[in-house]
Design a protein around this motif. Structure first.
Motif, PDB file in Angstrom:
ATOM      1  N   GLY A   1       9.494  -2.532  -0.948  1.00 34.21           N
ATOM      2  CA  GLY A   1       8.485  -2.753   0.082  1.00 34.21           C
ATOM      3  C   GLY A   1       7.146  -3.162  -0.496  1.00 34.21           C
ATOM      4  O   GLY A   1       6.453  -4.041   0.044  1.00 34.21           O
ATOM      5  N   THR A   2       6.756  -2.537  -1.596  1.00 33.68           N
ATOM      6  CA  THR A   2       5.516  -2.933  -2.269  1.00 33.68           C
ATOM      7  C   THR A   2       5.641  -4.345  -2.823  1.00 33.68           C
ATOM      8  O   THR A   2       4.715  -5.166  -2.693  1.00 33.68           O
ATOM      9  N   PHE A   3       6.776  -4.637  -3.447  1.00 37.52           N
ATOM     10  CA  PHE A   3       6.994  -5.974  -4.016  1.00 37.52           C
ATOM     11  C   PHE A   3       6.945  -7.069  -2.957  1.00 37.52           C
ATOM     12  O   PHE A   3       6.222  -8.057  -3.102  1.00 37.52           O
ATOM     13  N   THR A   4       7.692  -6.918  -1.871  1.00 37.06           N
ATOM     14  CA  THR A   4       7.770  -8.000  -0.889  1.00 37.06           C
ATOM     15  C   THR A   4       6.446  -8.217  -0.164  1.00 37.06           C
ATOM     16  O   THR A   4       6.039  -9.359   0.058  1.00 37.06           O
ATOM     17  N   THR A   5       5.755  -7.124   0.189  1.00 34.93           N
ATOM     18  CA  THR A   5       4.480  -7.295   0.891  1.00 34.93           C
ATOM     19  C   THR A   5       3.411  -7.846  -0.043  1.00 34.93           C
ATOM     20  O   THR A   5       2.606  -8.696   0.364  1.00 34.93           O
ATOM     21  N   ALA A   6       3.408  -7.400  -1.297  1.00 38.04           N
ATOM     22  CA  ALA A   6       2.431  -7.927  -2.252  1.00 38.04           C
ATOM     23  C   ALA A   6       2.701  -9.395  -2.549  1.00 38.04           C
ATOM     24  O   ALA A   6       1.766 -10.205  -2.660  1.00 38.04           O
ATOM     25  N   ARG A   7       3.960  -9.751  -2.659  1.00 38.21           N
ATOM     26  CA  ARG A   7       4.294 -11.166  -2.911  1.00 38.21           C
ATOM     27  C   ARG A   7       3.819 -12.050  -1.756  1.00 38.21           C
ATOM     28  O   ARG A   7       3.177 -13.098  -1.980  1.00 38.21           O
ATOM     29  N   ALA A   8       4.110 -11.623  -0.529  1.00 40.76           N
ATOM     30  CA  ALA A   8       3.686 -12.421   0.624  1.00 40.76           C
ATOM     31  C   ALA A   8       2.169 -12.518   0.700  1.00 40.76           C
ATOM     32  O   ALA A   8       1.617 -13.590   0.987  1.00 40.76           O
TER      33      ALA A   8
ATOM     34  N   ARG B   1      -0.132  -3.353 -12.845  1.00 38.16           N
ATOM     35  CA  ARG B   1      -0.713  -3.799 -14.114  1.00 38.16           C
ATOM     36  C   ARG B   1      -0.285  -5.236 -14.419  1.00 38.16           C
ATOM     37  O   ARG B   1      -1.074  -6.050 -14.911  1.00 38.16           O
ATOM     38  N   THR B   2       0.964  -5.565 -14.114  1.00 39.68           N
ATOM     39  CA  THR B   2       1.461  -6.923 -14.332  1.00 39.68           C
ATOM     40  C   THR B   2       0.770  -7.913 -13.409  1.00 39.68           C
ATOM     41  O   THR B   2       0.310  -8.984 -13.832  1.00 39.68           O
ATOM     42  N   TRP B   3       0.687  -7.575 -12.128  1.00 36.46           N
ATOM     43  CA  TRP B   3       0.065  -8.481 -11.161  1.00 36.46           C
ATOM     44  C   TRP B   3      -1.416  -8.692 -11.448  1.00 36.46           C
ATOM     45  O   TRP B   3      -1.960  -9.759 -11.154  1.00 36.46           O
ATOM     46  N   SER B   4      -2.082  -7.676 -12.007  1.00 32.25           N
ATOM     47  CA  SER B   4      -3.503  -7.846 -12.332  1.00 32.25           C
ATOM     48  C   SER B   4      -3.698  -8.969 -13.337  1.00 32.25           C
ATOM     49  O   SER B   4      -4.720  -9.663 -13.323  1.00 32.25           O
ATOM     50  N   LEU B   5      -2.721  -9.175 -14.215  1.00 34.94           N
ATOM     51  CA  LEU B   5      -2.769 -10.278 -15.178  1.00 34.94           C
ATOM     52  C   LEU B   5      -2.446 -11.603 -14.502  1.00 34.94           C
ATOM     53  O   LEU B   5      -3.137 -12.612 -14.705  1.00 34.94           O
ATOM     54  N   GLU B   6      -1.404 -11.594 -13.695  1.00 33.33           N
ATOM     55  CA  GLU B   6      -0.931 -12.833 -13.092  1.00 33.33           C
ATOM     56  C   GLU B   6      -1.887 -13.396 -12.049  1.00 33.33           C
ATOM     57  O   GLU B   6      -1.950 -14.616 -11.850  1.00 33.33           O
ATOM     58  N   LEU B   7      -2.620 -12.521 -11.364  1.00 31.13           N
ATOM     59  CA  LEU B   7      -3.468 -12.958 -10.245  1.00 31.13           C
ATOM     60  C   LEU B   7      -4.945 -13.044 -10.590  1.00 31.13           C
ATOM     61  O   LEU B   7      -5.768 -13.378  -9.729  1.00 31.13           O
ATOM     62  N   ALA B   8      -5.298 -12.774 -11.833  1.00 29.38           N
ATOM     63  CA  ALA B   8      -6.719 -12.753 -12.216  1.00 29.38           C
ATOM     64  C   ALA B   8      -7.391 -14.100 -11.979  1.00 29.38           C
ATOM     65  O   ALA B   8      -8.520 -14.161 -11.470  1.00 29.38           O
ATOM     66  N   ARG B   9      -6.720 -15.189 -12.338  1.00 26.07           N
ATOM     67  CA  ARG B   9      -7.339 -16.515 -12.189  1.00 26.07           C
ATOM     68  C   ARG B   9      -7.595 -16.849 -10.731  1.00 26.07           C
ATOM     69  O   ARG B   9      -8.466 -17.665 -10.421  1.00 26.07           O
ATOM     70  N   ALA B  10      -6.847 -16.231  -9.831  1.00 24.40           N
ATOM     71  CA  ALA B  10      -7.039 -16.483  -8.403  1.00 24.40           C
ATOM     72  C   ALA B  10      -8.105 -15.577  -7.801  1.00 24.40           C
ATOM     73  O   ALA B  10      -8.364 -15.647  -6.592  1.00 24.40           O
ATOM     74  N   GLY B  11      -8.711 -14.717  -8.613  1.00 20.33           N
ATOM     75  CA  GLY B  11      -9.743 -13.817  -8.098  1.00 20.33           C
ATOM     76  C   GLY B  11      -9.189 -12.684  -7.263  1.00 20.33           C
ATOM     77  O   GLY B  11      -9.893 -12.106  -6.431  1.00 20.33           O
ATOM     78  N   ILE B  12      -7.919 -12.339  -7.492  1.00 20.77           N
ATOM     79  CA  ILE B  12      -7.276 -11.264  -6.748  1.00 20.77           C
ATOM     80  C   ILE B  12      -7.151 -10.056  -7.669  1.00 20.77           C
ATOM     81  O   ILE B  12      -6.509 -10.139  -8.720  1.00 20.77           O
ATOM     82  N   THR B  13      -7.766  -8.950  -7.300  1.00 18.76           N
ATOM     83  CA  THR B  13      -7.646  -7.734  -8.092  1.00 18.76           C
ATOM     84  C   THR B  13      -6.461  -6.907  -7.581  1.00 18.76           C
ATOM     85  O   THR B  13      -6.130  -6.937  -6.394  1.00 18.76           O
ATOM     86  N   VAL B  14      -5.843  -6.176  -8.498  1.00 18.94           N
ATOM     87  CA  VAL B  14      -4.703  -5.324  -8.143  1.00 18.94           C
ATOM     88  C   VAL B  14      -4.893  -3.976  -8.829  1.00 18.94           C
ATOM     89  O   VAL B  14      -4.997  -3.909 -10.060  1.00 18.94           O
ATOM     90  N   ASN B  15      -4.948  -2.928  -8.034  1.00 15.29           N
ATOM     91  CA  ASN B  15      -5.125  -1.578  -8.567  1.00 15.29           C
ATOM     92  C   ASN B  15      -4.194  -0.606  -7.858  1.00 15.29           C
ATOM     93  O   ASN B  15      -3.792  -0.834  -6.712  1.00 15.29           O
ATOM     94  N   ALA B  16      -3.870   0.475  -8.554  1.00 13.47           N
ATOM     95  CA  ALA B  16      -3.038   1.531  -7.979  1.00 13.47           C
ATOM     96  C   ALA B  16      -3.890   2.754  -7.698  1.00 13.47           C
ATOM     97  O   ALA B  16      -4.648   3.204  -8.563  1.00 13.47           O
ATOM     98  N   VAL B  17      -3.779   3.276  -6.503  1.00 16.67           N
ATOM     99  CA  VAL B  17      -4.404   4.545  -6.142  1.00 16.67           C
ATOM    100  C   VAL B  17      -3.333   5.623  -6.240  1.00 16.67           C
ATOM    101  O   VAL B  17      -2.216   5.453  -5.725  1.00 16.67           O
ATOM    102  N   VAL B  18      -3.660   6.725  -6.910  1.00 22.17           N
ATOM    103  CA  VAL B  18      -2.735   7.854  -7.052  1.00 22.17           C
ATOM    104  C   VAL B  18      -3.326   9.018  -6.254  1.00 22.17           C
ATOM    105  O   VAL B  18      -4.151   9.777  -6.758  1.00 22.17           O
ATOM    106  N   PRO B  19      -2.942   9.156  -4.983  1.00 18.66           N
ATOM    107  CA  PRO B  19      -3.596  10.118  -4.105  1.00 18.66           C
ATOM    108  C   PRO B  19      -2.947  11.498  -4.138  1.00 18.66           C
ATOM    109  O   PRO B  19      -1.745  11.634  -4.360  1.00 18.66           O
ATOM    110  N   THR B  20      -3.764  12.517  -3.904  1.00 20.89           N
ATOM    111  CA  THR B  20      -3.261  13.874  -3.662  1.00 20.89           C
ATOM    112  C   THR B  20      -4.025  14.438  -2.469  1.00 20.89           C
ATOM    113  O   THR B  20      -5.255  14.386  -2.446  1.00 20.89           O
ATOM    114  N   ALA B  21      -3.291  14.940  -1.482  1.00 20.88           N
ATOM    115  CA  ALA B  21      -3.933  15.430  -0.266  1.00 20.88           C
ATOM    116  C   ALA B  21      -3.004  16.385   0.459  1.00 20.88           C
ATOM    117  O   ALA B  21      -1.790  16.391   0.239  1.00 20.88           O
ATOM    118  N   LEU B  22      -3.570  17.177   1.336  1.00 14.02           N
ATOM    119  CA  LEU B  22      -2.789  18.049   2.195  1.00 14.02           C
ATOM    120  C   LEU B  22      -2.253  17.223   3.364  1.00 14.02           C
ATOM    121  O   LEU B  22      -2.992  16.800   4.241  1.00 14.02           O
TER     122      LEU B  22
END
Length: 308
Positions: free
Chosen positions: A118-125, A169-190
């Motif tokens: 799901g992350t792959f297909t939505t990020a690709r689109a 981390r991979t996409w951050s390299l591939e999309l840098a020239r397009a000005g697209i940033t890619v980061n992962a949030v690691v959340p913890t919550a109730l």
């Protein structure tokens, strides 16, 4: 950051409740129009309506992520309804916890299909559209401490979440020239999921009753409300974070954490190469002391009497 996302358009998957709903509402408060996605139609439409009633802009798309058709549908909804797409938050997920020897193919596939595929297909689109539009963008994927450390009974979930961070981390390299940033949030919550963990059941129940979260839980366990996580998503979606990409950032309660990239800890050399005996000797004399533990290690939860 009210107004920081004025004119921007975001997609948030799994936004019908919990953390996803908190992200969608926070993005809307910051000025973004939001495509609210959830597999549960009632949850999706209720969440979108709550944003609109609060003065924001939102549209609901009820569909399970994973298939390419869903990813394409979400991008079309953003462009057709609001004219553009600037931000993607891939939050949708399911749990099918059990130990390795009891896990079925169906349990494994359900989690991998939703989280990882799901992350792959939505990020690709989203990336395809953002690159064609030529205006940059923000892709924010959602990891988990289980993906960073491993967690008992979560083969499928830990693998998916580790893979999501690696993709970011991979996409951050591939999309840098397009000005697209890619980061992962690691959340913890109730959340409803946290409430199923026996150690947190009482704390989660008290939170649901409207009681304040104890400071030790907010700080030592990095557990607060879903709204405590949302500011990081808004910041990563904004122009203020334009130089930040390829990072895994944890947030929860009072804690903000930057996870390190996996890296080589120790390198030893043995002239002519290694044999079984030399490996055994190196392990006992040098490497064993530096070996790493597996699993999420947290302080004990204080008993109610100790907190009173």
């Amino acid at each position: 950051m009210s107004g920081a996302l004025d004119g921007k358009v975001a997609i948030v998957t799994g936004a019908g409740q919990g953390l996803g709903l908190a992200y969608a509402r926070a993005l809307a408060r910051a000025g973004a129009a939001v495509v609210v996605n959830d597999a549960n139609a009632d949850s999706a439409y209720t969440a979108a309506a709550s944003i609109v009633s609060g003065g924001g802009r939102a549209v609901a798309v009820a569909a399970a992520v994973g298939p390419t058709a869903t990813a394409d549908l979400l991008v079309r909804a953003a462009v057709d309804t609001f004219g553009r797409l600037d931000i993607l938050v891939t939050n949708a997920g399911v749990l099918r916890d059990t130990v390795l020897w009891k896990m079925t193919d169906e349990q494994f596939d359900a989690v991998i299909d939703t989280h990882l595929r799901g992350t792959f297909t939505t990020a690709r689109a989203a990336a395809q559209h953002m690159r064609a539009a030529g205006e940059g963008g923000r892709i924010i994927v959602i990891g988990s401490p289980a993906g960073q450390h491993g967690n008992f009974g979560q083969t499928n979930y830990a693998a998916a979440k580790a893979g999501i961070v690696a993709m970011a981390r991979t996409w951050s390299l591939e999309l840098a020239r397009a000005g697209i940033t890619v980061n992962a949030v690691v959340p913890t919550a109730l959340t409803a999921m946290t409430a199923t963990i026996p150690a947190y059941a009482e704390v989660a129940a008290a939170f649901e009753r409207g009681e304040p979260i104890p400071p030790s839980i907010r700080r030592d366990h990095a557990l607060g409300s879903p709204d405590d996580v949302a500011p990081l998503v808004v910041w990563l979606a904004s122009d203020a974070s334009a130089a930040v990409t390829g990072q895994a950032i944890g947030i929860g309660g009072d804690a903000l954490t930057l996870y390190t990239h996996p890296d080589v800890g120790t390198v030893l050399f043995h002239d002519g190469g290694w044999d079984v005996d030399s490996i055994a000797g190196a392990w006992s004399t040098s490497l064993a002391a530096q070996s790493q533990t597996s699993g999420i290690v947290l302080p004990a939860v204080e008993a109610p009497a100790a907190r009173s």
